[in-house]
Design a protein around this motif. Structure first.
Motif, mmCIF file in Angstrom:
data_model
loop_
_atom_site.group_PDB
_atom_site.id
_atom_site.type_symbol
_atom_site.label_atom_id
_atom_site.label_comp_id
_atom_site.label_asym_id
_atom_site.label_seq_id
_atom_site.Cartn_x
_atom_site.Cartn_y
_atom_site.Cartn_z
ATOM 1 N N GLN A 42 0.805 -1.227 0.000
ATOM 2 C CA GLN A 42 0.000 0.000 0.000
ATOM 3 C C GLN A 42 0.839 1.279 0.000
ATOM 4 O O GLN A 42 0.303 2.380 -0.147
ATOM 5 C CB GLN A 42 -0.919 0.026 1.230
ATOM 6 N N LEU A 43 2.151 1.142 0.202
ATOM 7 C CA LEU A 43 3.010 2.326 0.291
ATOM 8 C C LEU A 43 3.234 2.952 -1.080
ATOM 9 O O LEU A 43 3.666 2.262 -2.017
ATOM 10 C CB LEU A 43 4.364 1.952 0.897
ATOM 11 N N PRO A 44 2.975 4.249 -1.228
ATOM 12 C CA PRO A 44 3.305 4.923 -2.487
ATOM 13 C C PRO A 44 4.806 4.800 -2.748
ATOM 14 O O PRO A 44 5.619 4.944 -1.841
ATOM 15 C CB PRO A 44 2.899 6.380 -2.222
ATOM 16 N N LYS A 58 -4.943 5.201 2.907
ATOM 17 C CA LYS A 58 -6.063 5.244 1.959
ATOM 18 C C LYS A 58 -6.030 6.537 1.155
ATOM 19 O O LYS A 58 -6.201 6.532 -0.076
ATOM 20 C CB LYS A 58 -7.383 5.121 2.723
ATOM 21 N N ALA A 59 -5.785 7.642 1.859
ATOM 22 C CA ALA A 59 -5.741 8.944 1.185
ATOM 23 C C ALA A 59 -4.547 9.030 0.241
ATOM 24 O O ALA A 59 -4.650 9.562 -0.879
ATOM 25 C CB ALA A 59 -5.668 10.058 2.232
ATOM 26 N N ALA A 60 -3.412 8.474 0.681
ATOM 27 C CA ALA A 60 -2.197 8.509 -0.146
ATOM 28 C C ALA A 60 -2.386 7.704 -1.422
ATOM 29 O O ALA A 60 -1.928 8.102 -2.503
ATOM 30 C CB ALA A 60 -1.015 7.973 0.651
ATOM 31 N N ASN A 61 -3.079 6.569 -1.320
ATOM 32 C CA ASN A 61 -3.315 5.737 -2.503
ATOM 33 C C ASN A 61 -4.297 6.382 -3.465
ATOM 34 O O ASN A 61 -4.250 6.142 -4.678
ATOM 35 C CB ASN A 61 -3.808 4.356 -2.074
ATOM 36 N N LYS A 62 -5.196 7.188 -2.923
ATOM 37 C CA LYS A 62 -6.155 7.903 -3.771
ATOM 38 C C LYS A 62 -5.438 9.001 -4.565
ATOM 39 O O LYS A 62 -5.727 9.238 -5.740
ATOM 40 C CB LYS A 62 -7.226 8.525 -2.877
ATOM 41 N N LYS A 63 -4.467 9.615 -3.874
ATOM 42 C CA LYS A 63 -3.740 10.724 -4.478
ATOM 43 C C LYS A 63 -2.672 10.235 -5.456
ATOM 44 O O LYS A 63 -2.487 10.788 -6.531
ATOM 45 C CB LYS A 63 -3.094 11.563 -3.377
ATOM 46 N N LYS A 123 -0.932 6.967 -7.578
ATOM 47 C CA LYS A 123 -1.262 5.663 -8.149
ATOM 48 C C LYS A 123 -0.003 4.794 -8.290
ATOM 49 O O LYS A 123 0.103 3.966 -9.176
ATOM 50 C CB LYS A 123 -1.916 5.844 -9.531
ATOM 51 N N THR A 124 0.963 5.002 -7.382
ATOM 52 C CA THR A 124 2.264 4.341 -7.534
ATOM 53 C C THR A 124 2.447 3.109 -6.663
ATOM 54 O O THR A 124 3.440 2.403 -6.813
ATOM 55 C CB THR A 124 3.402 5.326 -7.210
ATOM 56 N N SER A 125 1.540 2.846 -5.734
ATOM 57 C CA SER A 125 1.714 1.686 -4.853
ATOM 58 C C SER A 125 1.549 0.391 -5.636
ATOM 59 O O SER A 125 0.995 0.378 -6.746
ATOM 60 C CB SER A 125 0.716 1.730 -3.700
ATOM 61 N N VAL A 126 2.011 -0.707 -5.073
ATOM 62 C CA VAL A 126 1.889 -2.012 -5.729
ATOM 63 C C VAL A 126 0.425 -2.344 -5.983
ATOM 64 O O VAL A 126 0.066 -2.847 -7.057
ATOM 65 C CB VAL A 126 2.547 -3.112 -4.861
ATOM 66 N N ILE A 127 -0.424 -2.048 -5.020
ATOM 67 C CA ILE A 127 -1.851 -2.316 -5.184
ATOM 68 C C ILE A 127 -2.434 -1.507 -6.343
ATOM 69 O O ILE A 127 -3.170 -2.027 -7.183
ATOM 70 C CB ILE A 127 -2.626 -2.017 -3.879
ATOM 71 N N GLN A 128 -2.091 -0.222 -6.382
ATOM 72 C CA GLN A 128 -2.616 0.630 -7.450
ATOM 73 C C GLN A 128 -2.133 0.159 -8.821
ATOM 74 O O GLN A 128 -2.878 0.191 -9.803
ATOM 75 C CB GLN A 128 -2.210 2.083 -7.212
ATOM 76 N N GLN A 129 -0.880 -0.293 -8.877
ATOM 77 C CA GLN A 129 -0.336 -0.776 -10.144
ATOM 78 C C GLN A 129 -0.899 -2.136 -10.525
ATOM 79 O O GLN A 129 -0.731 -2.592 -11.655
ATOM 80 C CB GLN A 129 1.192 -0.844 -10.051
ATOM 81 N N ASN A 130 -1.563 -2.772 -9.551
ATOM 82 C CA ASN A 130 -2.200 -4.067 -9.818
ATOM 83 C C ASN A 130 -3.709 -3.909 -9.990
ATOM 84 O O ASN A 130 -4.482 -4.815 -9.680
ATOM 85 C CB ASN A 130 -1.884 -5.029 -8.652
#
Length: 687
Positions: free
Chosen positions: A406-408, A656-661, A663-670
């Motif tokens: 989840q870490l950007p 959660k807010a960081a992932n919304k802002k 899109k670089t985390s592993v989850i966002q890239q998946n």
């Protein structure tokens, strides 16, 4: 029955009776608080016994003040003392619930810190049962008001009051002696406030914290900006230019720092019972894209792991006594790796499967600028999940992965393992190698926990490969300190296949692994002599971060013409030519003791000794005087601790807010999906 009641009432209406009754009530409610409001981590009969008796000495001492007075004054004084100590206990209950630690004078002095840590509303964390700590005060007042207990106005002999004071001192001395026997260095190392409370009690902890705070404040009060002049002069004369060939080769990469608890260098390629003890670490060590260092030493003092962390992330030595993370971590100004990298666009996080207060990490990490601290509060609990100092490594590494994803990116993530910690205990279902046969219980279990740690690391690295994280990350592995002390010479000699194990051997035995792995990195085994003090400047150069005006006592391990003298906290040292242990010097290459030094040798060891002494004393000066508050490197900004919260709900909301802002985390890239289905572990507790 009526006669018994009358006798009890008559007994309580004497000064002795009322005093002992009040002490008994206070003792009962304190034990109630210990067991229901705090998580002191009591283990074993001795710790349970000491926790049970420790309120008695200080209660006798404090309540005994009332015995020096007569009549109504005595009773009022006792109740006021009871009320004050109860209020202090109540405040700590509230603070502990929110922060898993006890209040300190330093925190109270910075009232904003306390209010931030307690949250926006005390009402939101208070529980009705918390008020039971005032029950004894209420009972005493009611009994006196209704005259069920009458005030004894007779003269109380002063010698009896002094006797109580003397008894309290004797009892406390006995308490302290038993505590020190069970936990050596309790008051000097001070790795967790929980330990002080469970061994010596809440009141003793308060006095201890007051003395510590006063001592630290006195040193800092005498320091000013001019105190930095000798430090800056030394660094200017000794600063070494980093290796240009490696400058910036890891720029923009994620950084994983894997803390290998109590892991020593001799375990690399070590075999027992017909198998490699650490095959995964061995493989990494020898890969062509891994920089490995075979003359890398731990340099810790009393702070052990805390000293290793301090050196790793600040390039400052631990203190001669105690742990700087505990004594200065909350208040000092630091210019640590997390804050430096945070200002380079990195997300920074530390992971540890134990309570957040251990080594005062919950406060120190804010001073260092960590965005997140994922402690035991974030991880699942279950039967058999914990051993010794926290979550077993396989469970810990898997649980950590769910937050890592989840870490950007880019991020700086430090994972602190704990299973390979003294006394090296591991349940049978997790053992995959036989114990060694030295006959020393401390030594023989070491290979079992080391192998378990290696397996946990292997599972984590496999997950990284499956997610693609390995391609965009630099993985740093280091051993924090020795696992087997020099007190086990006979066993270590057998373990290493030697006839004997000398003081010189023990100095060389302080080697721990240090390796940097990254796809495409020009690797190999480097033989330069260095230590934990050198990690930060080495990493910053690889990441391409400007580092020419910081207060750091280490140097880039890859730099040419660097000083290879490795300073130990006690003033001993190891260098490529000479080694010092106590008052004896050795030839490092041969291990031979130099009984008669030549003039040239005397001059050389004098230079080495003076360098070590100056380096240690100046580093101590920086920490003890909090000198970094007077000096800021160009472009650096102190972290705003008031904006950092490690509370679970706050951190999850922040993620959660960081992932919304971003899109670089592993989850966002998946595609917004977790990758935990790719994580495989054979931890039997999870089946």
């Amino acid at each position: 029955m009526k006669q018994v009641s009358q006798k009890i009432q008559a007994g309580l209406s004497t000064r002795w009776g009322f005093f002992l009754f009040a002490v008994g009530l206070f003792w009962l409610k304190t034990i109630y608080a210990y067991q229901t409001k705090f998580n002191l981590g009591v283990k074993g009969g001795m710790q349970a016994f000491l926790m049970t008796i420790n309120p008695i000495p200080t209660t006798l001492l404090l309540f005994g003040i009332a015995l020096f007075m007569n009549g109504r004054k005595s009773y009022i004084t006792l109740i006021v003392v009871d009320l004050i100590t109860s209020a202090w206990l109540f405040a700590n209950i509230l603070y502990y619930r929110e922060f898993s630690d006890f209040l300190t004078f330093t925190l109270m002095k910075g009232s904003s810190s306390v209010s931030n840590n307690l949250g926006k509303s005390i009402a939101g964390i208070i529980e009705y049962s918390d008020f039971l700590v005032f029950a004894d005060v209420v009972i005493l007042i009611i009994l006196l008001a209704t005259k069920l207990i009458k005030i004894d106005r007779s003269i109380f002999m002063k010698r009896n009051a002094f006797a109580i004071t003397g008894l309290s001192v004797v009892l406390f001395g006995a308490n302290l002696g038993m505590a020190e026997a069970d936990r050596s260095g309790l008051l000097t190392r001070t790795f967790d406030n929980n330990y002080i409370v469970k061994y010596l009690g809440m009141n003793a902890y308060t006095v201890y914290d007051g003395v510590k705070t006063t001592k630290n404040n006195a040193i800092k009060a005498n320091a000013d900006s001019s105190s930095m002049s000798s430090v800056l002069k030394y660094l200017k004369e000794n600063r070494v230019s980093p290796n240009v060939e490696y400058t910036g080769v890891a720029k923009g990469k994620n950084v994983f720092v894997i803390h290998l608890e109590s892991f020593q260098q001799f375990l690399i390629d070590y075999k027992w019972d017909g198998q490699e003890v650490t095959p995964n670490i061995n493989k990494l060590y020898h890969e062509s894209d891994t920089l490995s260092f075979d003359n890398f030493f731990n340099q810790v003092g009393q702070g052990k792991t805390a000293d290793a962390e301090l050196m790793l992330e600040n390039s400052l030595f631990g203190l001669q006594e105690g742990a700087a993370m505990v004594t200065q971590g909350t208040t000092n100004t630091f210019q640590a790796a997390p804050a430096i990298l945070d200002q380079q666009g990195y997300t920074t996080a530390s992971f540890h499967g134990d309570v957040p207060s251990f080594w005062n990490r919950d406060n120190t990490y804010k001073s260092w600028g960590y965005d997140y601290f994922f402690s035991s509060q974030y991880f699942k609990e279950g039967k058999g999940y914990n051993v010794g100092y926290g979550l077993k490594d396989k469970i810990f590494m898997q649980d950590s992965a769910q937050y890592v994803e989840q870490l950007p990116q880019p991020f700086y993530a430090k994972l602190i393992t704990v299973t390979n910690h003294y006394p090296y205990l591991l349940d049978k279902q997790n053992q995959s190698i036989a114990k060694t046969d030295t006959g020393d219980d401390t030594v023989d279990g070491y290979v079992q926990t080391a192998k378990y740690l290696d397996q946990a690391l292997g599972e984590f690295m496999t997950w990284m490969e499956k997610t693609g994280l390995d391609k965009n990350s630099m993985v740093v592995l280091y051993g924090d300190h020795y696992g087997i002390s020099g007190n086990h010479k006979k066993a270590v000699a057998k373990l290493l296949g030697q006839d004997k194990f000398t003081d010189f051997d023990n100095a060389q035995f302080q080697r721990v692994p240090f390796m940097i792995h990254m796809p495409g990195l020009k690797g190999g085994v480097n033989h330069t002599y260095g230590g934990e003090i050198d990690v930060l400047p080495t990493l910053l150069n690889l990441l391409g971060v400007k580092n020419d005006d910081t207060i750091q006592f280490g140097s880039d391990l890859l730099a040419a013409n660097r000083n290879q003298t490795v300073a130990f906290r006690n003033g001993d040292f190891v260098a490529p030519d000479y080694t010092k242990v106590g008052s004896t010097y050795y030839d490092t290459k041969t291990g031979k003791a130099l009984t008669k030094l030549t003039t040239k040798q005397k001059q050389r060891v004098l230079v080495l000794s003076e360098h070590v002494t100056e380096e240690l004393s100046l580093s101590d000066k920086v920490i003890s005087g909090d000198l970094l508050r007077f000096y800021t490197p160009v472009g650096f900004e102190d972290p705003d601790k008031s904006q950092i919260s490690y509370k679970v709900t706050d951190a999850k909301a922040q993620l959660k807010a960081a992932n919304k802002k971003s899109k670089t985390s592993v989850i966002q890239q998946n595609g917004g999906k977790s990758t935990m289905n790719l994580y495989q572990t054979d931890a039997p507790e999870l089946k």
